[in-house]
Design an enzyme around this catalytic site. Sequence first.
Site, PDB file in Angstrom:
ATOM      1  N   ALA A  46       0.803  -1.229   0.000  1.00 40.62           N
ATOM      2  CA  ALA A  46       0.000   0.000   0.000  1.00 40.62           C
ATOM      3  C   ALA A  46       0.843   1.291   0.000  1.00 40.62           C
ATOM      4  O   ALA A  46       0.665   2.143  -0.875  1.00 40.62           O
ATOM      5  CB  ALA A  46      -0.968  -0.037   1.173  1.00 40.62           C
ATOM      6  N   GLN A 194       4.077 -13.388  -1.648  1.00 41.21           N
ATOM      7  CA  GLN A 194       4.840 -12.244  -1.129  1.00 41.21           C
ATOM      8  C   GLN A 194       5.588 -12.606   0.156  1.00 41.21           C
ATOM      9  O   GLN A 194       6.641 -12.048   0.432  1.00 41.21           O
ATOM     10  CB  GLN A 194       3.897 -11.055  -0.843  1.00 41.21           C
ATOM     11  CG  GLN A 194       3.294 -10.407  -2.069  1.00 41.21           C
ATOM     12  CD  GLN A 194       1.933 -10.970  -2.399  1.00 41.21           C
ATOM     13  OE1 GLN A 194       1.646 -12.135  -2.142  1.00 41.21           O
ATOM     14  NE2 GLN A 194       1.081 -10.156  -2.984  1.00 41.21           N
ATOM     15  N   ASP A 235      -3.962  -2.534   4.019  1.00 44.24           N
ATOM     16  CA  ASP A 235      -4.129  -1.777   2.777  1.00 44.24           C
ATOM     17  C   ASP A 235      -5.124  -0.641   2.946  1.00 44.24           C
ATOM     18  O   ASP A 235      -5.075   0.359   2.241  1.00 44.24           O
ATOM     19  CB  ASP A 235      -4.590  -2.698   1.645  1.00 44.24           C
ATOM     20  CG  ASP A 235      -3.408  -3.524   1.177  1.00 44.24           C
ATOM     21  OD1 ASP A 235      -3.124  -4.558   1.806  1.00 44.24           O
ATOM     22  OD2 ASP A 235      -2.734  -3.091   0.222  1.00 44.24           O
TER      23      ASP A 235
HETATM   24  O1  MRU Z   1      -1.153  -7.307  -3.267  1.00 50.40           O
HETATM   25  P1  MRU Z   1      -0.065  -6.631  -2.477  1.00 50.40           P
HETATM   26  O2  MRU Z   1       1.223  -7.382  -2.478  1.00 50.40           O
HETATM   27  O3  MRU Z   1       0.104  -5.181  -2.871  1.00 50.40           O
HETATM   28  O4  MRU Z   1      -0.624  -6.644  -0.991  1.00 50.40           O
HETATM   29  C1  MRU Z   1       0.116  -6.009   0.023  1.00 50.40           C
HETATM   30  C2  MRU Z   1      -0.425  -6.250   1.375  1.00 50.40           C
HETATM   31  O5  MRU Z   1      -1.454  -6.847   1.551  1.00 50.40           O
HETATM   32  C3  MRU Z   1       0.331  -5.652   2.519  1.00 50.40           C
HETATM   33  O6  MRU Z   1       0.133  -6.392   3.674  1.00 50.40           O
HETATM   34  C4  MRU Z   1      -0.188  -4.229   2.759  1.00 50.40           C
HETATM   35  O7  MRU Z   1      -0.095  -3.468   1.600  1.00 50.40           O
HETATM   36  C5  MRU Z   1       0.544  -3.548   3.843  1.00 50.40           C
HETATM   37  S1  MRU Z   1       2.169  -3.184   3.306  1.00 50.40           S
HETATM   38  C6  MRU Z   1       2.940  -2.113   4.315  1.00 50.40           C
END
Ligand code: MRU
Length: 352
Positions: A46, A194, A235
């Site tokens: 995010a 991830q 997010d």
């Molecule tokens: O689909 P992504 O990899 O963008 O999802 C990211 C997440 O769900 C993270 O946990 C969230 O953005 C917090 S990151 C500081």
Amino acid sequence: MRTILWEDGKVVYLNQRKLPKQLEYVCCDDYQRIAKAIKTLEIRGAPAIGVAAAMGLALVAYNSRAKGREELLRRLEQASCVLRKTRPTAYNLFWAIDRVNTKVASTPGTVEEVRSTVIAEALAIGKEDLQTNKMIGINGASLIEDGDVVGTICNAGWLATSGEYGTALSVIKIAHEQGKRVSVIALETRPILQGARLTAFELKQDKIDVRVIPDGAIGYCFSKRMIDKFICGADRIIVSSGGHVINKVGTNTVSIVAKHYKIPFYVAAPLSTFDFNSSLKDVIIEERDPREVAEIFGRRIIPEGVSVFNPAFDITSPRLVEAIITERGIIHPPFKKEAENLLKLKIRPLNF
Ligand code: MRU
């Protein structure tokens, strides 16, 4: 380490799709390329996509040959529309685009002045993100005890932000810097992995002990007391509903199982993730390409004709969240008062 940088009128970003095999930095001078990078998860997390969108607007301003202020504002508006459509869920994307546009609207001046305002604001968003995340770590480290094993999902580290500390991983990294023995159990985080690819890569780099588990093993690990606390990023946090946390799909399952086994479940997020405007029903949970689930290394593993549902995020009730760690402090339950507390925090100026 940084994920996105402004270098002489170009944006240089780390292509996260190539990690952990390859550390590839991509240099681009076109905001459409940034939009594509956000869509395809070359840039993800995010806070990172917020910074990237702001940098995208900086590219528009830098490269524009607009003859007048109005023309440049139109170009910025068009680019803002394209960038807003890249991913629907992470609030930081919209927050960053709005912040740049609001700054421009409140700064009268020539094309040249608008140009420098946009670039300066984008760079400020990136720089503040680093400071903010370090503060999250400093605040959250007080929750970590010597010897703790911390569970986490997805990647909420430096890769998901402008760089350096991250959000949830910032808490772990600062505790580690303070000399506390802390280790991590990272959920692999299907389907894009991830956790397995990025969180494991980051923590290994920082010499913090990390083990990766399949997502489905979390209940077993909790039941065996292998995890002392769980910390994830967010997010979007919906203030009007009392603090529902929207984060990587699987987070809600973890929070429910954590409650069952009485494992504290924490969320770490900057105030730029707090949505003070939307109601829960307005939030769009991104659905991604079914091939992310159906295929492994480009080979279909699900029988032809069987369909797939691939939501990227889910929603966790504030009742399941022990506390939210922000750059302004830790918000504890009871969550009845949570929305008021967050609103109060919102109006305090950031002053590092
Ligand atoms: O689909 P992504 O990899 O963008 O999802 C990211 C997440 O769900 C993270 O946990 C969230 O953005 C917090 S990151 C500081």
